[in-house]
Design an enzyme around this catalytic site. Structure first.
Site, PDB file in Angstrom:
ATOM      1  N   PHE A 140       0.852  -1.189   0.000  1.00  0.00           N
ATOM      2  CA  PHE A 140       0.000   0.000   0.000  1.00  0.00           C
ATOM      3  C   PHE A 140       0.885   1.235   0.000  1.00  0.00           C
ATOM      4  O   PHE A 140       1.732   1.397   0.865  1.00  0.00           O
ATOM      5  CB  PHE A 140      -0.926   0.029   1.223  1.00  0.00           C
ATOM      6  CG  PHE A 140      -1.817   1.241   1.242  1.00  0.00           C
ATOM      7  CD1 PHE A 140      -2.927   1.326   0.410  1.00  0.00           C
ATOM      8  CD2 PHE A 140      -1.527   2.315   2.063  1.00  0.00           C
ATOM      9  CE1 PHE A 140      -3.735   2.452   0.407  1.00  0.00           C
ATOM     10  CE2 PHE A 140      -2.333   3.451   2.071  1.00  0.00           C
ATOM     11  CZ  PHE A 140      -3.441   3.519   1.239  1.00  0.00           C
ATOM     12  N   ASP A 225       9.371   2.684   1.365  1.00  0.00           N
ATOM     13  CA  ASP A 225       8.206   3.420   1.851  1.00  0.00           C
ATOM     14  C   ASP A 225       8.085   3.110   3.338  1.00  0.00           C
ATOM     15  O   ASP A 225       7.604   2.055   3.728  1.00  0.00           O
ATOM     16  CB  ASP A 225       6.959   2.967   1.080  1.00  0.00           C
ATOM     17  CG  ASP A 225       5.671   3.612   1.621  1.00  0.00           C
ATOM     18  OD1 ASP A 225       5.720   4.232   2.706  1.00  0.00           O
ATOM     19  OD2 ASP A 225       4.629   3.474   0.960  1.00  0.00           O
ATOM     20  N   LYS A 254       2.756   9.634   8.346  1.00  0.00           N
ATOM     21  CA  LYS A 254       2.130   9.142   9.575  1.00  0.00           C
ATOM     22  C   LYS A 254       2.850   9.635  10.847  1.00  0.00           C
ATOM     23  O   LYS A 254       2.687  10.772  11.224  1.00  0.00           O
ATOM     24  CB  LYS A 254       2.017   7.628   9.525  1.00  0.00           C
ATOM     25  CG  LYS A 254       1.079   7.186   8.388  1.00  0.00           C
ATOM     26  CD  LYS A 254       0.489   5.797   8.554  1.00  0.00           C
ATOM     27  CE  LYS A 254      -0.701   5.633   7.621  1.00  0.00           C
ATOM     28  NZ  LYS A 254      -0.445   4.835   6.437  1.00  0.00           N
TER      29      LYS A 254
HETATM   30  C1  LIG Z   1      -0.636   5.160   5.036  1.00  0.00           C
HETATM   31  C2  LIG Z   1       0.390   4.785   4.064  1.00  0.00           C
HETATM   32  C3  LIG Z   1       0.605   5.538   2.890  1.00  0.00           C
HETATM   33  C4  LIG Z   1      -0.269   6.695   2.493  1.00  0.00           C
HETATM   34  O1  LIG Z   1      -0.169   7.773   3.373  1.00  0.00           O
HETATM   35  P1  LIG Z   1      -1.266   8.933   3.280  1.00  0.00           P
HETATM   36  O2  LIG Z   1      -0.792   9.952   4.261  1.00  0.00           O
HETATM   37  O3  LIG Z   1      -2.583   8.319   3.635  1.00  0.00           O
HETATM   38  O4  LIG Z   1      -1.258   9.428   1.885  1.00  0.00           O
HETATM   39  C5  LIG Z   1       1.647   5.169   2.062  1.00  0.00           C
HETATM   40  N1  LIG Z   1       2.434   4.112   2.361  1.00  0.00           N
HETATM   41  C6  LIG Z   1       2.251   3.376   3.472  1.00  0.00           C
HETATM   42  C7  LIG Z   1       3.172   2.244   3.751  1.00  0.00           C
HETATM   43  C8  LIG Z   1       1.215   3.672   4.355  1.00  0.00           C
HETATM   44  O5  LIG Z   1       1.014   2.923   5.440  1.00  0.00           O
END
Ligand SMILES: *Cc1c(COP(=O)(O)O)cnc(C)c1O
Length: 399
Positions: A140, A225, A254
Site C-alpha cells: 500500500f 516506503d 504518519k
Molecule cells: C498510510 C500509508 C501511505 C499513504 O499515506 P497517506 O498519508 O494516507 O497518503 C503510504 N504508504 C504506506 C506504507 C502507508 O502505510
C-alpha cells in the site's frame, strides 16, 4: 462506561460530509494519550491511533506546545522562502539515517509520488530514460491515481481506469521474482520494509539486504516506503535500519507528524536531481507542520523513550503469545509496536466491532487479521487493559 449504539449506520442524510466509508455513529470530541472520547462521554482505548499516526498518543503536550509556539511566530511564508523549522527538521532527519536531503510534503501518498518523480528524473539522466518501478503484491503506497497503480492491493489499480502505467508488481518477500522483473526499463524497486495495510507482513531476514544487492547489480534505485514503519514504530527509528542497509530514497509520513499532516521524501545526494519547477506543492516545508516534526523527533530521542517503547512491544508480543496458546488466534506477527494477530476464520471485522463495543479500538486490516498500532508511549496498564479487552472481544466472536 460500556459502549452502546455502535452498529455501523447508513450514510446520514442530515450530514453534508461526503460518505466514503462506513463509520460508527459516534462523534469523537477529545483525545488524551491512549484514550479517545466521544460526544456522549464514552471513552475508547485507542490501539489504532489515527492509523499508526499518533506515535505520542492523542494531544501530547509537546505537540500542543510546538503548534502554539510556531503558530504565534510564522505559519506559512510560502514554499518560495526558506524557513527555520524546515531546515532544522531536514538536518535532524538526515543526521539519523544514511540519506542526505529531505523534501517535505503533507501526506504519505504525496511523498511517494515525489519519490517516483525523483527516481524517474534520475532515470532520465542516468539510465537511458528507464521509468518502470517494481512494487510488490499486497503493498500500500497511498490513494493518488499513481499510488493506487503502484500499490499491490487486489483490484486497487483497476478502480478508476485508465490506471497509471509504469509499475510492475512482484510477490512480496520474493527475491528471485525481483531479479526476474528487473530489466533495462526498470529505474527503481519500491517496497515497505514491513507491509502495513496488508496485515503487518514481515519479510525474511535477508529480503531488504537482497533487494539492495539486486538493485546495485542492476544499477537501479531502491526506495523504502517507511510511511507506516518509520519513526520508531517497529523498534529502530527507521525499520530498514534493522537490516543494516540504506535505501537510495525513503518516504515518511504518519508518525513523522504525530497527528498533523506532515510527510517527507529523503534521498541520497547523488539522486537529488530535481530541477527548478520539477517539484513543488503549496504546503511543502510548512513551518507549522515541521515544528511539530521536530517536537516528535525530540520526544522519540528523549533518553529512555524508545527503551520503554521496546519494553511495551515485548509485553504486547508476550500478551499476544497468550492468544495463540489459548486458541484465540492461530498466530501473531510484527515488530515493535506494529503487530497483528491472525484468526483461524475471516472474523476480523466482527472482532473489531466487538472490541469497539467494549471501548477498544483495533483495526481489521484483512478478513483474518487484526492489527494494532498503539502510541509508542502507551502506559503499561493501558496496554494490559487493551489485551484483556481484545481477548474478551475475540472470545465473544469465536463463541
Ligand atoms: C498510510 C500509508 C501511505 C499513504 O499515506 P497517506 O498519508 O494516507 O497518503 C503510504 N504508504 C504506506 C506504507 C502507508 O502505510
Amino acid at each position: 462506561m460500556p459502549n452502546q449504539a455502535t452498529e455501523p449506520s447508513a450514510p446520514d442524510p442530515n450530514s453534508a460530509v461526503m460518505p466514503i466509508n462506513e463509520r460508527p455513529p459516534a462523534t469523537m470530541v477529545r483525545g488524551e494519550g491512549s484514550w479517545l472520547y466521544d460526544e456522549d462521554g464514552r471513552r475508547y482505548l485507542d490501539l489504532v491511533q489515527g492509523w499508526a499516526v499518533n506515535c505520542l498518543g492523542h494531544a501530547p503536550e509537546v505537540i500542543v506546545r510546538a503548534l502554539a509556539r510556531q503558530a504565534q511566530t510564522l505559519i506559512h511564508p510560502s514554499p518560495a522562502f526558506h524557513n527555520a523549522p524546515q531546515q532544522a527538521l531536514a538536518k535532524a532527519l538526515v543526521s539519523r539515517c544514511d540519506l542526505d536531503r529531505a523534501h517535505f510534503c503533507s501526506t504519505g501518498a504525496e511523498a511517494n509520488e515525489a519519490a517516483i518523480k525523483l527516481a524517474r528524473k534520475w532515470g532520465q539522466a542516468h539510465r537511458a530514460g528507464a521509468a518502470t518501478v517494481i512494487t510488490t503484491e499486497g503493498s500500500f503506497h497511498g490513494r493518488t491515481l499513481a499510488m493506487m497503480a503502484a500499490s499491490g492491493k487486489p483490484g486497487f489499480a483497476r478502480r478508476f481506469p485508465p490506471s497509471v502505467p509504469g509499475f510492475r508488481h512482484v510477490p512480496f518477500d520474493d527475491l528471485p521474482a525481483v531479479a526476474q522483473a528487473l530489466g533495462p526499463d526498470v529505474v527503481a524497486v519500491m517496497v515497505e520494509p514491513i507491509q502495513g495495510e496488508a496485515g503487518v507482513v514481515v519479510p525474511g531476514a535477508d529480503y531488504l539486504h537482497g533487494l539492495r544487492t539486486l538493485c546495485d547489480q542492476a544499477g537501479c534505485l531502491l526506495i523504502f516506503d517507511e510511511v507506516q514503519t518509520g519513526m520508531g514504530r517497529t523498534g529502530p527509528l527507521f525499520a530498514h535500519q534493522d537490516a543494516g542497509i540504506p535505501p537510495d530514497i525513503m518516504t515518511l509520513g504518519k508518525g513523522l507528524g504525530g497527528g498533523v499532516p506532515l510527510a517527507a521524501m529523503l534521498a541520497r545526494e547523488s539522486v537529488c536531481c530535481f530541477d527548478a519547477g520539477d517539484q513543488g506543492g503549496t504546503y511543502n516545508g510548512n513551518p507549522l507542520m515541521c515544528a511539530v516534526g521536530i517536537a516528535v523527533l525530540e520526544a522519540i530521542d528523549t533518553t529512555g523513550f524508545m527503551h520503554t517503547a521496546r519494553a511495551r512491544a515485548k509485553e504486547l508480543s508476550r500478551g499476544l503469545d497468550g492468544f495463540v496458546t489459548d486458541g484465540l488466534a492461530v498466530g501473531h506477527r510484527g515488530r515493535g509496536l506494529l503487530r497483528a494477530i491472525e484468526l483461524a476464520r475471516p472474523l476480523a471485522s466482527a472482532v473489531q466491532h466487538a472490541a469497539y463495543q467494549r471501548g477498544l479500538l483495533v483495526n481489521a486490516a484483512q478478513p483474518t487479521t487484526i492489527r494494532v498500532m498503539p502510541a509508542l508511549n502507551i502506559e503499561r496498564d493501558d496496554l494490559q487493559r487493551a489485551l484483556m479487552l481484545l481477548r474478551e472481544a475475540v472470545a465473544q466472536v469465536l463463541g
